[in-house]
Design an enzyme around this catalytic site. Structure first.
Site, mmCIF file in Angstrom:
data_model
loop_
_atom_site.group_PDB
_atom_site.id
_atom_site.type_symbol
_atom_site.label_atom_id
_atom_site.label_comp_id
_atom_site.label_asym_id
_atom_site.label_seq_id
_atom_site.Cartn_x
_atom_site.Cartn_y
_atom_site.Cartn_z
ATOM 1 C CD GLU A 104 -2.915 0.888 2.447
ATOM 2 O OE1 GLU A 104 -3.296 -0.283 2.710
ATOM 3 O OE2 GLU A 104 -3.292 1.872 3.105
ATOM 4 C CG ASP A 106 -1.703 4.560 2.889
ATOM 5 O OD1 ASP A 106 -2.258 3.982 1.960
ATOM 6 O OD2 ASP A 106 -1.642 4.117 4.043
ATOM 7 C CD GLU A 108 -4.857 7.455 5.910
ATOM 8 O OE1 GLU A 108 -5.843 6.711 5.925
ATOM 9 O OE2 GLU A 108 -4.049 7.540 6.857
ATOM 10 C CG HIS A 121 -0.787 9.878 7.795
ATOM 11 N ND1 HIS A 121 -0.332 9.774 9.092
ATOM 12 C CD2 HIS A 121 -0.817 8.605 7.322
ATOM 13 C CE1 HIS A 121 -0.102 8.512 9.386
ATOM 14 N NE2 HIS A 121 -0.385 7.780 8.320
ATOM 15 C CB THR A 122 3.088 9.956 3.252
ATOM 16 O OG1 THR A 122 4.271 10.158 4.054
ATOM 17 C CG2 THR A 122 2.689 11.277 2.609
ATOM 18 C CG ASN A 123 2.265 4.195 6.634
ATOM 19 O OD1 ASN A 123 3.438 3.808 6.573
ATOM 20 N ND2 ASN A 123 1.439 3.814 7.596
ATOM 21 N NE ARG A 132 8.744 0.237 5.882
ATOM 22 C CZ ARG A 132 8.188 -0.924 5.537
ATOM 23 N NH1 ARG A 132 6.971 -0.945 4.975
ATOM 24 N NH2 ARG A 132 8.832 -2.065 5.740
ATOM 25 C CD GLU A 133 3.089 5.421 11.017
ATOM 26 O OE1 GLU A 133 4.317 5.384 11.310
ATOM 27 O OE2 GLU A 133 2.263 4.625 11.473
ATOM 28 C CD1 TRP A 198 -8.698 7.370 13.964
ATOM 29 C CD2 TRP A 198 -6.942 8.473 13.146
ATOM 30 N NE1 TRP A 198 -8.686 7.191 12.596
ATOM 31 C CE2 TRP A 198 -7.617 7.840 12.071
ATOM 32 C CE3 TRP A 198 -5.800 9.213 12.889
ATOM 33 C CZ2 TRP A 198 -7.199 7.957 10.747
ATOM 34 C CZ3 TRP A 198 -5.365 9.332 11.558
ATOM 35 C CH2 TRP A 198 -6.067 8.700 10.509
ATOM 36 N N GLY A 202 -5.341 13.879 17.921
ATOM 37 C CA GLY A 202 -5.433 12.612 18.630
ATOM 38 C C GLY A 202 -6.823 12.244 19.080
ATOM 39 N NE ARG A 278 6.096 4.342 15.623
ATOM 40 C CZ ARG A 278 5.712 4.398 14.346
ATOM 41 N NH1 ARG A 278 5.551 5.577 13.754
ATOM 42 N NH2 ARG A 278 5.491 3.294 13.669
#
Length: 290
Positions: A104, A106, A108, A121-123, A132-133, A198, A202, A278
Protein backbone atom coordinates in the site's frame (compact mmCIF):
# COMPACT_ATOMS: atom_id res chain seq x y z
CA UNK A 1 10.08 27.69 9.84
CA UNK A 2 13.24 28.63 8.03
CA UNK A 3 13.02 31.30 5.37
CA UNK A 4 13.47 30.43 1.71
CA UNK A 5 14.76 32.50 -1.17
CA UNK A 6 12.41 34.23 -3.60
CA UNK A 7 14.06 32.30 -6.43
CA UNK A 8 13.24 28.96 -4.80
CA UNK A 9 9.64 30.02 -4.14
CA UNK A 10 9.28 31.31 -7.70
CA UNK A 11 10.58 28.03 -9.07
CA UNK A 12 8.09 26.03 -7.01
CA UNK A 13 5.18 28.26 -8.10
CA UNK A 14 6.16 28.19 -11.77
CA UNK A 15 6.55 24.42 -11.67
CA UNK A 16 3.14 24.09 -10.03
CA UNK A 17 1.51 26.22 -12.74
CA UNK A 18 3.26 24.26 -15.49
CA UNK A 19 2.17 20.94 -14.00
CA UNK A 20 -1.42 22.16 -13.71
CA UNK A 21 -1.36 22.94 -17.44
CA UNK A 22 0.06 19.50 -18.25
CA UNK A 23 -2.58 17.79 -16.16
CA UNK A 24 -5.39 19.60 -17.95
CA UNK A 25 -3.89 18.38 -21.21
CA UNK A 26 -4.04 14.75 -20.03
CA UNK A 27 -7.46 14.98 -18.39
CA UNK A 28 -9.85 12.22 -19.39
CA UNK A 29 -13.30 10.95 -18.53
CA UNK A 30 -13.31 9.71 -14.95
CA UNK A 31 -16.11 7.29 -15.83
CA UNK A 32 -13.57 5.35 -17.88
CA UNK A 33 -11.11 4.93 -15.01
CA UNK A 34 -13.14 4.73 -11.80
CA UNK A 35 -16.24 3.23 -10.25
CA UNK A 36 -18.13 4.31 -7.17
CA UNK A 37 -17.90 1.54 -4.58
CA UNK A 38 -19.85 2.78 -1.56
CA UNK A 39 -21.75 5.72 -0.12
CA UNK A 40 -25.36 5.21 -1.25
CA UNK A 41 -25.44 8.20 -3.57
CA UNK A 42 -22.91 10.33 -1.68
CA UNK A 43 -20.27 9.85 -4.40
CA UNK A 44 -20.86 11.20 -7.88
CA UNK A 45 -19.11 11.58 -11.23
CA UNK A 46 -20.28 14.85 -12.78
CA UNK A 47 -19.81 17.17 -15.76
CA UNK A 48 -19.51 14.41 -18.35
CA UNK A 49 -16.80 12.67 -16.36
CA UNK A 50 -14.67 15.73 -15.62
CA UNK A 51 -15.35 15.89 -11.87
CA UNK A 52 -15.75 13.32 -9.09
CA UNK A 53 -17.04 14.25 -5.63
CA UNK A 54 -17.14 12.33 -2.36
CA UNK A 55 -19.41 13.40 0.50
CA UNK A 56 -19.66 12.54 4.18
CA UNK A 57 -22.58 13.03 6.55
CA UNK A 58 -23.39 11.54 9.93
CA UNK A 59 -24.91 8.42 8.35
CA UNK A 60 -22.07 7.51 5.97
CA UNK A 61 -19.02 8.48 4.01
CA UNK A 62 -18.27 7.40 0.43
CA UNK A 63 -15.56 6.03 -1.79
CA UNK A 64 -14.39 4.90 -5.22
CA UNK A 65 -11.76 2.66 -6.79
CA UNK A 66 -9.97 2.36 -10.11
CA UNK A 67 -11.19 -0.10 -12.70
CA UNK A 68 -7.59 -1.04 -13.50
CA UNK A 69 -4.86 -2.58 -11.38
CA UNK A 70 -1.33 -1.23 -11.78
CA UNK A 71 2.14 -2.66 -11.21
CA UNK A 72 4.36 0.44 -11.26
CA UNK A 73 3.40 3.80 -12.65
CA UNK A 74 3.18 7.56 -12.29
CA UNK A 75 -0.27 8.33 -10.91
CA UNK A 76 -1.58 11.91 -10.83
CA UNK A 77 -4.84 13.29 -9.48
CA UNK A 78 -5.95 16.79 -8.61
CA UNK A 79 -7.85 17.11 -5.32
CA UNK A 80 -9.66 19.93 -3.55
CA UNK A 81 -10.18 19.02 0.08
CA UNK A 82 -13.09 19.60 2.49
CA UNK A 83 -13.20 23.34 3.28
CA UNK A 84 -13.97 25.08 6.56
CA UNK A 85 -14.19 23.08 9.76
CA UNK A 86 -13.05 19.66 8.55
CA UNK A 87 -11.97 18.38 11.98
CA UNK A 88 -12.52 14.66 12.41
CA UNK A 89 -12.67 13.91 8.68
CA UNK A 90 -10.12 11.96 6.66
CA UNK A 91 -9.77 12.02 2.89
CA UNK A 92 -7.75 8.95 1.92
CA UNK A 93 -6.21 8.53 -1.54
CA UNK A 94 -3.97 5.52 -1.98
CA UNK A 95 -2.80 2.47 -3.92
CA UNK A 96 -3.37 -0.95 -2.38
CA UNK A 97 -3.29 -4.65 -3.17
CA UNK A 98 -5.37 -7.30 -1.42
CA UNK A 99 -4.67 -10.06 1.07
CA UNK A 100 -3.00 -10.39 4.47
CA UNK A 101 0.43 -9.44 3.11
CA UNK A 102 -0.76 -6.49 1.07
CA UNK A 103 1.25 -3.58 -0.31
CA UNK A 104 0.00 0.00 0.00
CA UNK A 105 1.12 3.56 -0.79
CA UNK A 106 -0.85 6.20 1.12
CA UNK A 107 -1.85 9.82 0.96
CA UNK A 108 -4.23 10.68 3.82
CA UNK A 109 -5.47 14.20 4.51
CA UNK A 110 -6.41 14.78 8.13
CA UNK A 111 -8.97 17.57 8.58
CA UNK A 112 -8.74 20.35 11.14
CA UNK A 113 -10.60 23.29 12.64
CA UNK A 114 -11.19 26.30 10.39
CA UNK A 115 -7.97 28.26 10.00
CA UNK A 116 -5.74 25.42 11.20
CA UNK A 117 -3.70 23.53 8.60
CA UNK A 118 -4.50 20.14 7.17
CA UNK A 119 -2.01 17.37 7.94
CA UNK A 120 -0.84 15.31 4.96
CA UNK A 121 -0.11 11.81 6.25
CA UNK A 122 1.95 9.40 4.13
CA UNK A 123 2.76 5.74 4.66
CA UNK A 124 4.20 2.76 2.77
CA UNK A 125 3.17 -0.84 3.45
CA UNK A 126 5.12 -3.79 2.09
CA UNK A 127 4.01 -7.38 2.67
CA UNK A 128 1.48 -6.21 5.25
CA UNK A 129 3.91 -4.12 7.28
CA UNK A 130 3.48 -0.36 7.50
CA UNK A 131 4.37 1.94 10.40
CA UNK A 132 6.43 4.12 8.07
CA UNK A 133 4.58 7.38 8.65
CA UNK A 134 5.75 10.80 7.59
CA UNK A 135 3.47 13.81 8.05
CA UNK A 136 3.54 17.29 6.56
CA UNK A 137 1.82 20.62 6.58
CA UNK A 138 1.24 22.09 3.12
CA UNK A 139 2.52 25.45 1.90
CA UNK A 140 -0.92 26.44 0.55
CA UNK A 141 -4.60 26.11 1.43
CA UNK A 142 -5.61 22.73 -0.08
CA UNK A 143 -9.31 23.64 0.16
CA UNK A 144 -9.23 26.82 -1.92
CA UNK A 145 -8.20 25.28 -5.25
CA UNK A 146 -7.31 21.98 -6.86
CA UNK A 147 -3.75 20.74 -6.38
CA UNK A 148 -1.96 17.81 -7.95
CA UNK A 149 -0.93 14.83 -5.81
CA UNK A 150 1.36 12.33 -7.48
CA UNK A 151 2.85 8.92 -6.73
CA UNK A 152 5.77 7.74 -8.85
CA UNK A 153 6.29 4.03 -8.19
CA UNK A 154 9.02 2.11 -9.96
CA UNK A 155 11.22 -0.87 -8.99
CA UNK A 156 13.83 1.41 -7.40
CA UNK A 157 11.79 3.90 -5.39
CA UNK A 158 8.48 5.54 -4.52
CA UNK A 159 8.28 9.33 -4.80
CA UNK A 160 5.39 11.31 -3.28
CA UNK A 161 4.93 14.73 -4.90
CA UNK A 162 2.60 17.71 -4.48
CA UNK A 163 2.22 20.06 -7.45
CA UNK A 164 5.42 18.60 -8.87
CA UNK A 165 7.38 19.16 -5.66
CA UNK A 166 8.73 15.92 -4.12
CA UNK A 167 7.91 15.60 -0.42
CA UNK A 168 9.03 12.04 0.28
CA UNK A 169 11.16 9.32 -1.27
CA UNK A 170 11.02 5.67 -0.15
CA UNK A 171 13.86 3.73 -1.73
CA UNK A 172 14.06 0.03 -2.46
CA UNK A 173 16.13 -1.37 0.42
CA UNK A 174 15.72 -5.07 -0.25
CA UNK A 175 19.50 -5.42 -0.15
CA UNK A 176 19.34 -4.82 3.62
CA UNK A 177 16.26 -6.99 4.18
CA UNK A 178 13.45 -4.45 3.84
CA UNK A 179 10.54 -5.66 1.65
CA UNK A 180 9.58 -3.34 -1.21
CA UNK A 181 6.26 -3.21 -3.08
CA UNK A 182 7.11 -4.71 -6.45
CA UNK A 183 5.20 -7.96 -7.00
CA UNK A 184 1.57 -7.18 -6.19
CA UNK A 185 -0.58 -5.12 -8.55
CA UNK A 186 -2.55 -2.38 -6.82
CA UNK A 187 -5.75 -0.48 -7.44
CA UNK A 188 -6.31 3.18 -6.65
CA UNK A 189 -8.77 3.78 -3.83
CA UNK A 190 -10.17 6.91 -2.28
CA UNK A 191 -12.64 7.54 0.51
CA UNK A 192 -13.99 10.33 2.69
CA UNK A 193 -14.88 9.11 6.16
CA UNK A 194 -15.28 10.04 9.81
CA UNK A 195 -12.27 9.33 12.02
CA UNK A 196 -12.84 11.71 14.88
CA UNK A 197 -11.57 9.13 17.36
CA UNK A 198 -8.01 9.89 16.17
CA UNK A 199 -7.75 12.19 13.14
CA UNK A 200 -7.61 15.65 14.73
CA UNK A 201 -5.37 16.26 17.72
CA UNK A 202 -5.43 12.61 18.63
CA UNK A 203 -9.23 12.52 18.79
CA UNK A 204 -9.65 15.50 21.11
CA UNK A 205 -11.53 17.48 18.42
CA UNK A 206 -14.71 15.80 17.19
CA UNK A 207 -16.56 16.15 13.91
CA UNK A 208 -19.07 19.01 13.89
CA UNK A 209 -22.02 17.43 12.12
CA UNK A 210 -23.78 20.77 11.80
CA UNK A 211 -21.23 21.47 9.03
CA UNK A 212 -22.21 18.36 7.04
CA UNK A 213 -22.23 17.34 4.31
CA UNK A 214 -18.48 17.48 3.89
CA UNK A 215 -17.27 17.24 0.29
CA UNK A 216 -13.94 16.54 -1.40
CA UNK A 217 -13.48 16.91 -5.16
CA UNK A 218 -11.28 15.18 -7.75
CA UNK A 219 -10.37 15.90 -11.37
CA UNK A 220 -7.67 15.52 -14.04
CA UNK A 221 -6.61 11.96 -13.34
CA UNK A 222 -3.65 10.69 -15.33
CA UNK A 223 -1.87 7.34 -15.12
CA UNK A 224 1.32 6.66 -17.03
CA UNK A 225 1.48 3.14 -15.73
CA UNK A 226 1.79 -0.57 -16.31
CA UNK A 227 -1.74 -1.96 -16.27
CA UNK A 228 -2.07 -5.47 -14.84
CA UNK A 229 -4.61 -7.64 -16.63
CA UNK A 230 -5.08 -11.43 -16.56
CA UNK A 231 -1.73 -12.01 -14.89
CA UNK A 232 0.34 -9.91 -17.26
CA UNK A 233 1.65 -6.35 -17.40
CA UNK A 234 0.91 -4.00 -20.30
CA UNK A 235 4.53 -2.88 -20.09
CA UNK A 236 5.80 -6.30 -21.12
CA UNK A 237 5.08 -5.47 -24.75
CA UNK A 238 6.16 -1.83 -24.58
CA UNK A 239 9.65 -0.40 -24.79
CA UNK A 240 10.78 0.52 -21.29
CA UNK A 241 13.27 2.93 -22.82
CA UNK A 242 10.59 5.05 -24.50
CA UNK A 243 10.05 8.62 -23.37
CA UNK A 244 6.52 7.78 -22.24
CA UNK A 245 7.84 5.35 -19.62
CA UNK A 246 10.75 7.39 -18.30
CA UNK A 247 9.12 7.13 -14.86
CA UNK A 248 10.20 3.45 -14.76
CA UNK A 249 13.73 4.57 -13.94
CA UNK A 250 12.96 8.03 -12.55
CA UNK A 251 15.02 9.31 -9.64
CA UNK A 252 15.41 12.71 -8.05
CA UNK A 253 17.91 14.95 -9.79
CA UNK A 254 19.82 17.71 -7.99
CA UNK A 255 16.91 20.12 -8.23
CA UNK A 256 14.48 17.48 -7.00
CA UNK A 257 16.73 16.68 -4.06
CA UNK A 258 16.89 20.38 -3.13
CA UNK A 259 13.11 20.69 -3.29
CA UNK A 260 12.69 17.55 -1.17
CA UNK A 261 15.09 18.95 1.42
CA UNK A 262 13.22 22.28 1.44
CA UNK A 263 9.88 20.59 2.10
CA UNK A 264 11.22 18.27 4.78
CA UNK A 265 13.07 21.10 6.53
CA UNK A 266 10.14 23.53 6.53
CA UNK A 267 6.95 21.44 6.47
CA UNK A 268 7.60 17.94 7.85
CA UNK A 269 6.00 17.59 11.28
CA UNK A 270 6.53 13.87 11.93
CA UNK A 271 9.06 11.31 10.71
CA UNK A 272 9.10 7.76 12.02
CA UNK A 273 12.82 7.66 11.26
CA UNK A 274 13.50 10.18 14.05
CA UNK A 275 10.98 8.92 16.64
CA UNK A 276 13.12 7.72 19.54
CA UNK A 277 10.06 6.91 21.67
CA UNK A 278 8.88 4.34 19.14
CA UNK A 279 12.37 3.11 18.36
CA UNK A 280 14.48 3.60 21.51
CA UNK A 281 17.19 1.14 20.52
CA UNK A 282 17.60 1.62 16.77
CA UNK A 283 15.66 3.01 13.84
CA UNK A 284 14.30 0.77 11.07
CA UNK A 285 17.08 -0.12 8.62
CA UNK A 286 15.56 1.78 5.68
CA UNK A 287 15.88 5.02 7.64
CA UNK A 288 19.52 5.14 6.65
CA UNK A 289 18.60 5.30 2.97
CA UNK A 290 15.16 7.01 2.75
Amino acid sequence: MASISYSTMSYVLLLSLFLSFIMVTFAGNLNNDFEITWGDGRANILNNGELLTLSLDKASGSGFQSKNEYLFGKIDMQLKLVPGNSAGTVTAYYLSSKGSTWDEIDFEFLGNLSGDPYILHTNVFSQGKGNREQQFYLWFDPTANFHNYSITWNPQRIIFSVDGTPIREFKNSESIGVPFPKNQPMRIYSSLWNADDWATRGGLVKTDWTQAPFTASYRNFNAEACIWYSGASSCASDSASSASSSWLSQELDTTGQKMLTWVQKNYMIYNYCTDTKRFPLSFPPECNTS
